[in-house]
Design an enzyme around this catalytic site. Structure first.
Site, PDB file in Angstrom:
ATOM      1  N   THR A   1      16.593  -3.858   8.835  1.00  0.00           N
ATOM      2  CA  THR A   1      15.486  -4.552   8.736  1.00  0.00           C
ATOM      3  C   THR A   1      15.202  -4.803   7.175  1.00  0.00           C
TER       4      THR A   1
ATOM      5  N   THR B   1       8.858  13.942   7.705  1.00  0.00           N
ATOM      6  CA  THR B   1       8.218  13.892   6.458  1.00  0.00           C
ATOM      7  C   THR B   1       6.933  14.948   6.360  1.00  0.00           C
ATOM      8  N   ASP B   2       6.571  15.354   5.054  1.00  0.00           N
ATOM      9  CA  ASP B   2       5.556  16.183   4.897  1.00  0.00           C
ATOM     10  C   ASP B   2       4.284  15.741   5.382  1.00  0.00           C
TER      11      ASP B   2
ATOM     12  N   TYR C   1       1.645   5.839  10.451  1.00  0.00           N
ATOM     13  CA  TYR C   1       2.989   6.251  10.062  1.00  0.00           C
ATOM     14  C   TYR C   1       3.183   7.583  10.295  1.00  0.00           C
TER      15      TYR C   1
ATOM     16  N   SER D   1       3.148   8.652  13.976  1.00  0.00           N
ATOM     17  CA  SER D   1       4.168   8.279  14.817  1.00  0.00           C
ATOM     18  C   SER D   1       5.441   9.420  14.563  1.00  0.00           C
ATOM     19  N   LYS D   2       5.587   9.633  13.063  1.00  0.00           N
ATOM     20  CA  LYS D   2       6.530  10.428  12.674  1.00  0.00           C
ATOM     21  C   LYS D   2       6.352  11.898  13.563  1.00  0.00           C
TER      22      LYS D   2
ATOM     23  N   ASN E   1      10.430  11.114  -1.882  1.00  0.00           N
ATOM     24  CA  ASN E   1      11.749  10.916  -2.551  1.00  0.00           C
ATOM     25  C   ASN E   1      11.523  10.031  -3.793  1.00  0.00           C
TER      26      ASN E   1
ATOM     27  N   TYR F   1      -3.946   2.726  -6.492  1.00  0.00           N
ATOM     28  CA  TYR F   1      -4.923   3.142  -5.431  1.00  0.00           C
ATOM     29  C   TYR F   1      -6.208   3.907  -5.886  1.00  0.00           C
TER      30      TYR F   1
ATOM     31  N   PRO G   1      -6.821   2.895   3.070  1.00  0.00           N
ATOM     32  CA  PRO G   1      -7.561   3.627   4.123  1.00  0.00           C
ATOM     33  C   PRO G   1      -7.064   4.920   4.430  1.00  0.00           C
ATOM     34  N   GLY G   2      -8.004   5.789   4.340  1.00  0.00           N
ATOM     35  CA  GLY G   2      -7.392   7.102   5.136  1.00  0.00           C
ATOM     36  C   GLY G   2      -6.277   7.753   3.929  1.00  0.00           C
ATOM     37  N   HIS G   3      -6.404   7.450   2.726  1.00  0.00           N
ATOM     38  CA  HIS G   3      -5.413   8.061   1.771  1.00  0.00           C
ATOM     39  C   HIS G   3      -5.485   9.618   1.566  1.00  0.00           C
TER      40      HIS G   3
HETATM   41  P1  NAD Z   1      13.670   3.172   4.202  1.00  0.00           P
HETATM   42  O1  NAD Z   1      12.522   2.288   4.691  1.00  0.00           O
HETATM   43  O2  NAD Z   1      14.368   3.083   3.090  1.00  0.00           O
HETATM   44  O3  NAD Z   1      15.087   2.953   5.490  1.00  0.00           O
HETATM   45  C1  NAD Z   1      14.780   2.869   6.663  1.00  0.00           C
HETATM   46  C2  NAD Z   1      16.026   2.513   7.332  1.00  0.00           C
HETATM   47  O4  NAD Z   1      15.871   2.455   8.895  1.00  0.00           O
HETATM   48  C3  NAD Z   1      16.292   1.067   7.061  1.00  0.00           C
HETATM   49  O5  NAD Z   1      17.634   1.043   6.530  1.00  0.00           O
HETATM   50  C4  NAD Z   1      16.109   0.111   8.035  1.00  0.00           C
HETATM   51  O6  NAD Z   1      16.912  -0.891   8.223  1.00  0.00           O
HETATM   52  C5  NAD Z   1      16.404   0.982   9.289  1.00  0.00           C
HETATM   53  N1  NAD Z   1      15.701   0.827  10.616  1.00  0.00           N
HETATM   54  C6  NAD Z   1      14.234   0.756  10.661  1.00  0.00           C
HETATM   55  N2  NAD Z   1      14.092   0.456  11.815  1.00  0.00           N
HETATM   56  C7  NAD Z   1      15.226   0.310  12.590  1.00  0.00           C
HETATM   57  C8  NAD Z   1      15.420   0.154  13.957  1.00  0.00           C
HETATM   58  N3  NAD Z   1      14.485  -0.097  14.771  1.00  0.00           N
HETATM   59  N4  NAD Z   1      16.728   0.344  14.331  1.00  0.00           N
HETATM   60  C9  NAD Z   1      17.625   0.892  13.470  1.00  0.00           C
HETATM   61  N5  NAD Z   1      17.343   0.962  11.968  1.00  0.00           N
HETATM   62  C10 NAD Z   1      16.042   0.752  11.770  1.00  0.00           C
HETATM   63  O7  NAD Z   1      13.391   4.661   4.528  1.00  0.00           O
HETATM   64  P2  NAD Z   1      13.523   5.917   3.876  1.00  0.00           P
HETATM   65  O8  NAD Z   1      12.575   5.930   2.889  1.00  0.00           O
HETATM   66  O9  NAD Z   1      15.033   5.959   3.517  1.00  0.00           O
HETATM   67  O10 NAD Z   1      13.131   6.928   4.864  1.00  0.00           O
HETATM   68  C11 NAD Z   1      14.292   7.598   5.811  1.00  0.00           C
HETATM   69  C12 NAD Z   1      13.800   8.436   6.663  1.00  0.00           C
HETATM   70  O11 NAD Z   1      13.172   9.575   5.690  1.00  0.00           O
HETATM   71  C13 NAD Z   1      12.504   8.239   7.599  1.00  0.00           C
HETATM   72  O12 NAD Z   1      12.712   8.661   8.692  1.00  0.00           O
HETATM   73  C14 NAD Z   1      11.368   8.574   6.811  1.00  0.00           C
HETATM   74  O13 NAD Z   1      10.177   9.127   7.552  1.00  0.00           O
HETATM   75  C15 NAD Z   1      11.784   9.945   6.224  1.00  0.00           C
HETATM   76  N6  NAD Z   1      11.271  10.515   4.876  1.00  0.00           N
HETATM   77  C16 NAD Z   1      11.036   9.395   4.063  1.00  0.00           C
HETATM   78  C17 NAD Z   1      10.614  10.040   2.768  1.00  0.00           C
HETATM   79  C18 NAD Z   1      10.417   9.151   1.403  1.00  0.00           C
HETATM   80  O14 NAD Z   1       9.988   9.576   0.504  1.00  0.00           O
HETATM   81  N7  NAD Z   1      11.144   7.817   1.340  1.00  0.00           N
HETATM   82  C19 NAD Z   1      10.538  11.432   2.594  1.00  0.00           C
HETATM   83  C20 NAD Z   1      10.492  12.388   3.615  1.00  0.00           C
HETATM   84  C21 NAD Z   1      10.865  11.701   4.755  1.00  0.00           C
HETATM   85  O1  DAU Z   2       5.523  12.228   1.579  1.00  0.00           O
HETATM   86  C1  DAU Z   2       6.735  11.649   2.197  1.00  0.00           C
HETATM   87  C2  DAU Z   2       6.523  10.235   2.236  1.00  0.00           C
HETATM   88  O2  DAU Z   2       6.370   9.701   1.092  1.00  0.00           O
HETATM   89  C3  DAU Z   2       7.474   9.452   3.291  1.00  0.00           C
HETATM   90  O3  DAU Z   2       7.365  10.052   4.512  1.00  0.00           O
HETATM   91  C4  DAU Z   2       7.179   8.062   3.169  1.00  0.00           C
HETATM   92  O4  DAU Z   2       8.130   7.431   4.249  1.00  0.00           O
HETATM   93  C5  DAU Z   2       7.111   7.634   1.850  1.00  0.00           C
HETATM   94  O5  DAU Z   2       6.845   6.043   1.751  1.00  0.00           O
HETATM   95  C6  DAU Z   2       6.226   8.377   0.891  1.00  0.00           C
HETATM   96  O6  DAU Z   2       4.901   7.850   1.305  1.00  0.00           O
HETATM   97  P1  DAU Z   2       3.672   7.664   0.177  1.00  0.00           P
HETATM   98  O7  DAU Z   2       2.384   6.722   0.860  1.00  0.00           O
HETATM   99  O8  DAU Z   2       3.477   8.869  -0.355  1.00  0.00           O
HETATM  100  O9  DAU Z   2       4.352   6.839  -0.726  1.00  0.00           O
HETATM  101  P2  DAU Z   2       4.227   5.523  -1.631  1.00  0.00           P
HETATM  102  O10 DAU Z   2       5.171   5.371  -2.552  1.00  0.00           O
HETATM  103  O11 DAU Z   2       3.848   4.494  -0.819  1.00  0.00           O
HETATM  104  O12 DAU Z   2       2.813   5.826  -2.303  1.00  0.00           O
HETATM  105  C7  DAU Z   2       2.841   7.030  -3.284  1.00  0.00           C
HETATM  106  C8  DAU Z   2       1.477   7.357  -4.090  1.00  0.00           C
HETATM  107  O13 DAU Z   2       1.051   6.103  -4.685  1.00  0.00           O
HETATM  108  C9  DAU Z   2       0.319   7.199  -2.770  1.00  0.00           C
HETATM  109  O14 DAU Z   2      -0.571   8.226  -3.015  1.00  0.00           O
HETATM  110  C10 DAU Z   2      -0.188   5.911  -2.625  1.00  0.00           C
HETATM  111  C11 DAU Z   2      -0.011   5.483  -4.235  1.00  0.00           C
HETATM  112  N1  DAU Z   2       0.112   4.024  -4.498  1.00  0.00           N
HETATM  113  C12 DAU Z   2       1.194   3.361  -3.753  1.00  0.00           C
HETATM  114  C13 DAU Z   2       1.204   1.944  -3.667  1.00  0.00           C
HETATM  115  C14 DAU Z   2       2.690   1.454  -3.209  1.00  0.00           C
HETATM  116  C15 DAU Z   2      -0.513   3.270  -5.516  1.00  0.00           C
HETATM  117  O15 DAU Z   2      -1.564   4.019  -5.905  1.00  0.00           O
HETATM  118  N2  DAU Z   2      -0.375   1.954  -5.527  1.00  0.00           N
HETATM  119  C16 DAU Z   2       0.531   1.325  -4.778  1.00  0.00           C
HETATM  120  O16 DAU Z   2       0.599   0.131  -5.084  1.00  0.00           O
END
Ligand code: NAD
Ligand code: DAU
Length: 354
Positions: free
Chosen positions: A42, A136-137, A161, A164-165, A191, A218, A293-295
């Site tokens: 994707t 995820t947490d 999101y 769904s998780k 991460n 935000y 929304p719902g932050h």
């Molecule tokens: P990401 O969005 O960077 O990567 C998601 C990957 O899944 C992409 O390579 C995408 O192509 C693939 N994908 C999406 N839809 C798909 C489908 N229908 N079929 C097959 N592949 C598909 O996500 P990420 O940040 O690397 O997160 C990976 C996992 O870890 C997720 O399940 C997320 O919920 C979880 N997670 C992420 C974080 C974080 O901080 N990023 C923290 C905790 C848990």
């Molecule tokens: O906690 C784990 C989660 O962390 C994962 O499950 C999600 O996949 C991952 O996307 C992440 O979610 P967050 O919503 O916490 O991450 P994001 O980087 O989108 O935002 C981090 C914080 O920063 C959040 O409080 C929203 C804020 N933010 C984000 C963006 C994109 C801003 O203030 N400005 C922005 O433009």
């Protein structure tokens, strides 16, 4: 599971941010395994994230969509995977607010397709099999000023999101209780590190600093996240996959809580120093924008179980991790350019100007 016999391990979402670090680690550490990276590619998936390991003999890429059950079942029948580490997901909270159905399809139904196919092919003989759900947490909801998420904290998801998780996690546990499928789960905090798609806060801020664009924060910027170096997460997943107890859940965190505004200021200062810009220049780009929304206000993890049971704790201290992260994005501007061309700017403009 032991690491002494040849195994076929399916990693879903391996071309994404965390998945690519995990695939790299598993391919390099376990030459006796066959590692299958299944990814739909994707907007968030990118094979350039895995250039350095793509020709290793134990690495195989499969382009497939977990929403396509027929294809998933065929793949399970053909390869009879021993282990599944499931990361593929729609992962961005903001996108889940504008397009929640896509999150139900991939995160809920897609996970069900994997469970259903695994059970069909594994039958009742689960010996040496393992299904690992990477979660995820955010499923635990939002904390006030005090408290930590523990493994027994009740689920209280608040965004499409996280809902769904959470739903997917429930199905994974249902397969453990109902069919005795050997599952394991982990719930991790935010991460950061190389190869993160710049819709997420840290790479978005670094990319905007580079282009002297506004840095959108935000609300009032006081929301708190707990940041973990992505390779430390990959190590934790490796430990849990091999040594976690079947049916158990492990919380993973970075012991590194920060307010968003504090983090954005720190990134400005590190990046200014690296670019040789005058101190404080990028802080002037900080712009408070309308809140998500719902932050969720605060996430924080009690990671004592994984430390006690598996001996894992984060290795990378924040000063080192944030420094390495900025350095990586500055060195890999061509990667940033490639992933932010085309559809990204349309998304960006729609999201930040509407
Ligand atoms: P990401 O969005 O960077 O990567 C998601 C990957 O899944 C992409 O390579 C995408 O192509 C693939 N994908 C999406 N839809 C798909 C489908 N229908 N079929 C097959 N592949 C598909 O996500 P990420 O940040 O690397 O997160 C990976 C996992 O870890 C997720 O399940 C997320 O919920 C979880 N997670 C992420 C974080 C974080 O901080 N990023 C923290 C905790 C848990
Ligand atoms: O906690 C784990 C989660 O962390 C994962 O499950 C999600 O996949 C991952 O996307 C992440 O979610 P967050 O919503 O916490 O991450 P994001 O980087 O989108 O935002 C981090 C914080 O920063 C959040 O409080 C929203 C804020 N933010 C984000 C963006 C994109 C801003 O203030 N400005 C922005 O433009």
């Amino acid at each position: 599971m032991t690491s002494s016999t040849k195994r076929k391990v399916l990693i879903t979402g391996g071309a994404g941010f965390i998945g690519s670090h995990l695939v790299r680690r598993m391919v390099n550490r376990y030459p006796e395994y066959e590692i299958f990276n299944l990814d739909a590619l994707t907007y968030a998936g990118n094979l350039a994230n895995l250039k350095d390991i793509e020709s290793q003999p134990n690495y195989h890429f499969i382009r497939a969509d977990i929403n396509d059950f027929k294809q998933i079942l065929e793949l399970f029948k053909t390869h009879v995977f021993d282990g599944v580490i499931h990361l593929a997901a729609e992962s961005h909270v903001d996108r889940s607010i504008t397009d929640p159905l896509a999150f139900v399809h991939t995160n809920v139904l897609g996970t069900m397709h994997l469970l259903y196919a695994a059970k069909q092919v594994w039958g009742k003989n689960f010996e040496d099999k393992r299904f690992y759900q990477v979660s995820t947490d955010e499923v635990y909801g939002s904390l006030g000023d005090t408290g930590l998420f523990r493994e027994d904290t009740p689920y209280d998801p608040r965004s499409p999101y996280s809902a769904s998780k959470a739903s997917a996690d429930h199905f994974v546990r249902a397969y453990f209780h109902t069919y005795h499928m050997p599952v394991v789960l982990s719930n991790c905090s935010n991460n950061y590190g190389p190869y993160q798609f710049p819709e997420k806060l840290i790479p978005l801020v670094i990319n905007n600093i580079l282009h002297r664009r506004n840095l959108p924060v935000y609300g009032d910027g006081t929301n708190i996240r707990d940041w973990l170096w992505v390779e430390d997460h990959a190590e934790a997943i490796d430990e849990i996959f091999h040594r976690g107890i079947t049916g158990e859940t492990y919380n993973i965190g970075g012991n590194n809580e920060m307010q968003n505004i504090e983090l954005v200021r720190l990134l400005c200062d590190i990046t200014d120093r690296a670019l040789g810009r005058p101190e404080g220049q990028s802080r002037e780009l900080i712009t408070f924008v309308k809140d998500r929304p719902g932050h969720d206000q605060r996430y924080a993890i009690d990671a004592s179980k994984i430390k006690k049971d598996l001996g894992w704790e984060p290795r990378t201290v924040p000063e080192e991790g944030f420094g390495k992260t900025v350095e990586w994005y500055l060195k890999n501007e061509s990667w940033l350019k490639a992933v932010t061309s085309g559809a990204y700017m349309k998304y960006y403009e729609k999201h930040y100007t509407s």
